[in-house]
Enzyme design. Structure first.
Site: not given
Ligand SMILES: [Zn+2]
Length: 188
Positions: A33, A115, A153, A163
């Site tokens: 992400h 992330e 993602h 993303d």
């Molecule tokens: Zn995401």
């Protein structure tokens, strides 16, 4: 880098309440992400605060959409490569939302969410690619995950999520993933 009881020893632990038990022990997917709060601003505590349910939603007008949102990822990789872990890998983090991987829904059930601090269009730092490759190499080896089970993602929630974005260089990342770690510095 090692995993001890679901926690990465190289990461700063910041345990999030936004997790629960996986329906099975299977971990067979890694979801990449991109996130920053506010978008394009890096280095603040806002992203960790979001994952820890303590974001001050009055701190920025963009945060109004985040009232009552309960999300998390297993890991955040800062621009400088710093690792923060919010959820142990054996628990289910809440990062993918409505999603499917090759026809199989509910990706949170069987994935690890990572992330990268960034935006869709600003590009990612070399240090982030290096950390992501190192972490993914360890996760692939630990759970016998095929290397092509690392996706964005946007791949598992197309039309809903974008993303990590078009600036994330998958070819570069996959080269680094396959490379000997000691060769990282000569990749670019
Ligand atoms: Zn995401």
């Amino acid at each position: 880098m090692e995993i001890d009881h679901g926690w990465l020893d190289a990461a700063e632990p910041q345990p999030s309440p936004n997790c629960d038990t996986r329906p099975s022990a299977e971990i067979s997917l890694i979801v990449v992400h991109g996130i920053s709060l506010p978008a394009g601003h890096f280095g603040s505590a806002y992203v960790p605060d979001l994952f820890l349910n303590r974001l001050d939603v009055c701190a920025h007008p963009d945060f109004a959409d985040l009232v009552g949102v309960c999300v998390s990822s297993h890991l955040l990789i800062r621009r400088d490569g710093q690792l923060i872990q919010f959820v142990p890998f054996h628990e289910r983090a809440w990062h993918a939302g409505e999603s499917s991987f090759r026809g199989r829904p509910g990706c949170n059930d069987f994935s690890v969410g990572i992330e990268l601090e960034g935006t869709d269009h600003s590009g990612y730092d070399l240090k982030q690619y290096q950390q992501l490759a190192a972490v993914c190499r360890l996760l692939l080896a630990t759970w016998q995950i095929p290397a092509d089970h690392i996706v964005g993602h946007s791949d598992i929630a197309p039309g809903r999520k974008t993303d990590p974005g078009p600036q994330f260089d998958w070819a570069e990342f996959r080269t680094m993933l396959a490379a000997d770690p000691s060769a990282f510095d000569s990749v670019r």
